[in-house]
Structures are given as structure tokens and as C-alpha cells.
Motif scaffolding. Sequence first.
Motif, PDB file in Angstrom:
ATOM      1  N   ALA A 155       0.996  -1.516  -0.162  1.00  0.00           N
ATOM      2  CA  ALA A 155      -0.320  -0.175  -0.079  1.00  0.00           C
ATOM      3  C   ALA A 155       0.844   1.255  -0.493  1.00  0.00           C
ATOM      4  N   ILE A 156       0.496   2.358  -1.058  1.00  0.00           N
ATOM      5  CA  ILE A 156       1.025   3.358  -0.715  1.00  0.00           C
ATOM      6  C   ILE A 156       0.354   4.310  -0.927  1.00  0.00           C
ATOM      7  N   ARG A 157       0.474   5.988  -1.328  1.00  0.00           N
ATOM      8  CA  ARG A 157      -0.233   6.737  -2.130  1.00  0.00           C
ATOM      9  C   ARG A 157      -1.774   6.117  -1.812  1.00  0.00           C
ATOM     10  N   PHE A 158      -2.678   6.427  -2.878  1.00  0.00           N
ATOM     11  CA  PHE A 158      -4.122   6.001  -2.228  1.00  0.00           C
ATOM     12  C   PHE A 158      -4.029   4.044  -2.951  1.00  0.00           C
ATOM     13  N   GLU A 159      -2.963   3.643  -3.544  1.00  0.00           N
ATOM     14  CA  GLU A 159      -3.450   2.357  -4.053  1.00  0.00           C
ATOM     15  C   GLU A 159      -2.498   1.669  -3.280  1.00  0.00           C
ATOM     16  N   GLY A 160      -3.108   0.437  -3.308  1.00  0.00           N
ATOM     17  CA  GLY A 160      -3.160  -0.947  -2.818  1.00  0.00           C
ATOM     18  C   GLY A 160      -3.089  -2.107  -3.522  1.00  0.00           C
ATOM     19  N   GLN A 161      -2.590  -2.978  -3.625  1.00  0.00           N
ATOM     20  CA  GLN A 161      -2.501  -4.498  -3.803  1.00  0.00           C
ATOM     21  C   GLN A 161      -2.615  -5.537  -2.972  1.00  0.00           C
ATOM     22  N   VAL A 162      -3.145  -7.159  -3.731  1.00  0.00           N
ATOM     23  CA  VAL A 162      -2.817  -8.250  -2.930  1.00  0.00           C
ATOM     24  C   VAL A 162      -2.856  -9.408  -4.347  1.00  0.00           C
ATOM     25  N   ALA A 163      -1.624 -10.232  -3.896  1.00  0.00           N
ATOM     26  CA  ALA A 163      -1.837 -11.249  -4.440  1.00  0.00           C
ATOM     27  C   ALA A 163      -1.672 -12.528  -3.646  1.00  0.00           C
ATOM     28  N   VAL A 189       7.255   6.203   2.903  1.00  0.00           N
ATOM     29  CA  VAL A 189       8.423   7.784   4.165  1.00  0.00           C
ATOM     30  C   VAL A 189       8.810   8.099   2.749  1.00  0.00           C
ATOM     31  N   GLU A 190       8.617   8.220   1.547  1.00  0.00           N
ATOM     32  CA  GLU A 190       8.360   8.874   0.571  1.00  0.00           C
ATOM     33  C   GLU A 190       7.665   9.535   0.123  1.00  0.00           C
ATOM     34  N   SER A 191       6.256   8.659   0.104  1.00  0.00           N
ATOM     35  CA  SER A 191       5.494   9.384  -0.639  1.00  0.00           C
ATOM     36  C   SER A 191       3.981   9.476   0.071  1.00  0.00           C
ATOM     37  N   GLY A 192       4.135   8.489   1.252  1.00  0.00           N
ATOM     38  CA  GLY A 192       2.664   9.032   1.803  1.00  0.00           C
ATOM     39  C   GLY A 192       2.296   8.202   1.479  1.00  0.00           C
ATOM     40  N   VAL A 193       0.871   7.951   2.980  1.00  0.00           N
ATOM     41  CA  VAL A 193      -0.576   7.106   2.487  1.00  0.00           C
ATOM     42  C   VAL A 193      -1.419   7.343   2.980  1.00  0.00           C
ATOM     43  N   LEU A 194      -2.608   6.872   3.096  1.00  0.00           N
ATOM     44  CA  LEU A 194      -4.020   7.154   3.682  1.00  0.00           C
ATOM     45  C   LEU A 194      -4.075   6.289   4.564  1.00  0.00           C
ATOM     46  N   ALA A 195      -4.579   6.736   5.904  1.00  0.00           N
ATOM     47  CA  ALA A 195      -4.573   5.141   6.864  1.00  0.00           C
ATOM     48  C   ALA A 195      -5.798   4.569   6.591  1.00  0.00           C
ATOM     49  N   PRO A 196      -6.145   4.711   5.616  1.00  0.00           N
ATOM     50  CA  PRO A 196      -7.949   3.271   6.068  1.00  0.00           C
ATOM     51  C   PRO A 196      -7.306   2.431   4.533  1.00  0.00           C
ATOM     52  N   LEU A 197      -6.122   3.169   3.543  1.00  0.00           N
ATOM     53  CA  LEU A 197      -5.819   1.936   3.198  1.00  0.00           C
ATOM     54  C   LEU A 197      -5.069   0.871   2.737  1.00  0.00           C
ATOM     55  N   VAL A 198      -4.546   1.051   4.347  1.00  0.00           N
ATOM     56  CA  VAL A 198      -3.669  -0.607   4.859  1.00  0.00           C
ATOM     57  C   VAL A 198      -4.433  -1.045   5.653  1.00  0.00           C
ATOM     58  N   GLY A 199      -5.831   0.137   6.074  1.00  0.00           N
ATOM     59  CA  GLY A 199      -6.578  -1.486   6.353  1.00  0.00           C
ATOM     60  C   GLY A 199      -7.547  -2.551   5.698  1.00  0.00           C
ATOM     61  N   ILE A 200      -7.412  -1.646   4.609  1.00  0.00           N
ATOM     62  CA  ILE A 200      -8.209  -2.381   3.580  1.00  0.00           C
ATOM     63  C   ILE A 200      -7.545  -3.227   2.896  1.00  0.00           C
ATOM     64  N   VAL A 201      -5.835  -2.985   2.556  1.00  0.00           N
ATOM     65  CA  VAL A 201      -5.200  -4.165   2.078  1.00  0.00           C
ATOM     66  C   VAL A 201      -4.820  -5.071   3.103  1.00  0.00           C
ATOM     67  N   GLY A 202      -4.472  -4.795   4.618  1.00  0.00           N
ATOM     68  CA  GLY A 202      -4.318  -5.737   5.269  1.00  0.00           C
ATOM     69  C   GLY A 202      -5.460  -6.506   5.797  1.00  0.00           C
ATOM     70  N   SER A 203      -6.602  -6.507   5.562  1.00  0.00           N
ATOM     71  CA  SER A 203      -7.771  -7.193   5.846  1.00  0.00           C
ATOM     72  C   SER A 203      -7.761  -8.141   4.637  1.00  0.00           C
ATOM     73  N   LEU A 204      -7.965  -7.798   3.001  1.00  0.00           N
ATOM     74  CA  LEU A 204      -8.081  -8.231   2.282  1.00  0.00           C
ATOM     75  C   LEU A 204      -6.641  -9.906   2.348  1.00  0.00           C
ATOM     76  N   GLN A 205      -5.374  -9.168   2.884  1.00  0.00           N
ATOM     77  CA  GLN A 205      -5.102 -10.051   3.319  1.00  0.00           C
ATOM     78  C   GLN A 205      -5.216 -11.649   4.282  1.00  0.00           C
ATOM     79  N   MET A 225      -4.831  -8.481  -7.569  1.00  0.00           N
ATOM     80  CA  MET A 225      -5.370  -7.217  -7.547  1.00  0.00           C
ATOM     81  C   MET A 225      -5.505  -6.062  -6.844  1.00  0.00           C
ATOM     82  N   LEU A 226      -5.957  -4.469  -7.475  1.00  0.00           N
ATOM     83  CA  LEU A 226      -5.567  -3.456  -7.531  1.00  0.00           C
ATOM     84  C   LEU A 226      -6.541  -2.411  -7.317  1.00  0.00           C
ATOM     85  N   PHE A 227      -6.137  -1.833  -5.968  1.00  0.00           N
ATOM     86  CA  PHE A 227      -7.459  -0.826  -5.553  1.00  0.00           C
ATOM     87  C   PHE A 227      -6.407   0.429  -4.350  1.00  0.00           C
TER      88      PHE A 227
END
Length: 260
Positions: A155-163, A189-205, A225-227
Motif C-alpha cells: 500500500a502506498i499513497r492511494f493505491e493498494g495491491q494483494v496477490a 516514507v517518501e510518498s505517504g499513504v492514507l490511513a484506511p488504505l492499509v486497513g483495506i489491504v491488510g484485511s484482504l490479506q 488485485m489492485l485497489f
Amino acid sequence: MAERLTDYQRKRYTRQLLLPSFGFDGQEQLVASTVLVLGVGGLGCAAAQYLCTAGVGHLILVDDDSVELSNLHRQVLHGENDIKRLKVESARDSLLHLNPAASIETVAQRLGDSALQNKIESCHVVLDCSDNLNTRRQLNRLCYQAKTPLVSGAAIRFEGQVAVYTMQESTPCYECLSQRFGEQQLSCVESGVLAPLVGIVGSLQALEAIKLLSGAGTVPVGKLMLFDGAYSQWQTFQLEQWKDCPVCGSSTDHDENCSY
């Protein structure tokens, strides 16, 4: 071998037991399973809490990092009182608060191939919740050698992925995907990330890991899977096995030795 559920477990997991495709068999498989979560940052916190509360029998948390103030907007198992504590210790305490019956093992160091391989071989599923390419490649290579399924998230910025990689000879591995993108890898660290995004990706994992362990549902093996969080859109792409992949290809060489 799966054991029969106790009365406590029957009551605690009753809403999962009601699911026709899950039921007692699925819950018993979950309770008898061991899952390794590498990385207890944003993705790892989200994934580990659902694995724990869903009833995975034994969790192994691996991370050598400590909690910082800048982690707290997205790493939900850590609080301000945990700053400077090891993440694995903070996460363990939070998970035990959520599920006191959980069995949680912590590893607060970077593991070389041999030590990490031993951990992987003791697991039924591994979750890659790390944030750098070298770690991902090491984990993928060792999971392939052990034939242990790997659920990868990013997950980074507004984008997430799971495989999901089941590490069978006819299916692609993470290296088949990473070779398409070269060596340049940004982090939050360089690009930022929106907080709920990691929750979406981690929950899908966590969801895909639970499906692998229980046999419930259909696991999207060989798919990426790209979000797009900015537009709340999912896309799924078929992954092809790279015939020259150094991990799963026909010319595979498993003598490489690196650590994350």
C-alpha cells in the motif's frame, strides 16, 4: 490435525460457525493453523488483528522495528504509550487484549535465510506485510522452497495491491510480478499513504489467508488485485508465470543467499 472446538471457542466464533461454507470444519482448521506475519506496520497490524480475532491457533510476528509517532495514524495495534517499544511486543499485547486465548510468538530481529526458512516450514500460510523489495524477494524465494502459500500485500499513497501465491510449479510467484517493475521501489516514507488504505489491504490479506486455511470460498491464485482508493475502484489482472524466473522458472537456482 484439527482438534474439536471447546465450548468457549464455539461461543466466541459462533458467527463464523453459522457460515455454510465455513462451519465447524473451517473453524477447527483455523484453530489448528500457524500463520507467520512478516512486518507489523500498517498492513501487519490490520491483518494480524483479524487473524487473531478469527481464531488462528498460532501467530508468529516478525519485525525488528520500534514504534514511532509517525506510525500511529495507520498502525492500529500501537498507541502513544508504545512509542520506542518493539512493534512485535506492542502488537502482541494488543492482540492478547483482543483475544486472550491467542498464542502469539514474537521475533524482534531480521532473519537470515536459514532462520527464516525454519519459521516458514513451521507455518501453513505466510503473510508478506513488509515494505521493501529485498525482503519480499527473500520471503518469496523461501516460501517457494518450502511450498508454503504466500499472501502478499502493498500500500502506498492511494493505491493498494494483494496477490496470493500458492507456490505450485504451474503458478506464478512474486518474482514473476516484481521483474516487471524494475528495482525502483518507493515507500510510504517518501510518498505517504492514507490511513484506511492499509486497513483495506491488510484485511484482504487476512481474508485470503483464512480462506486458504479453512478451504472456504475461492482463492484468487495467480491474480493481482489492485485497489485505487482515490476512486474506490478494484481491478483484477491475471498473472503469468515468467519462464525465466530465477525462483519458479525452469532455470531456477536456489543457492542465492540474502537477508532482508
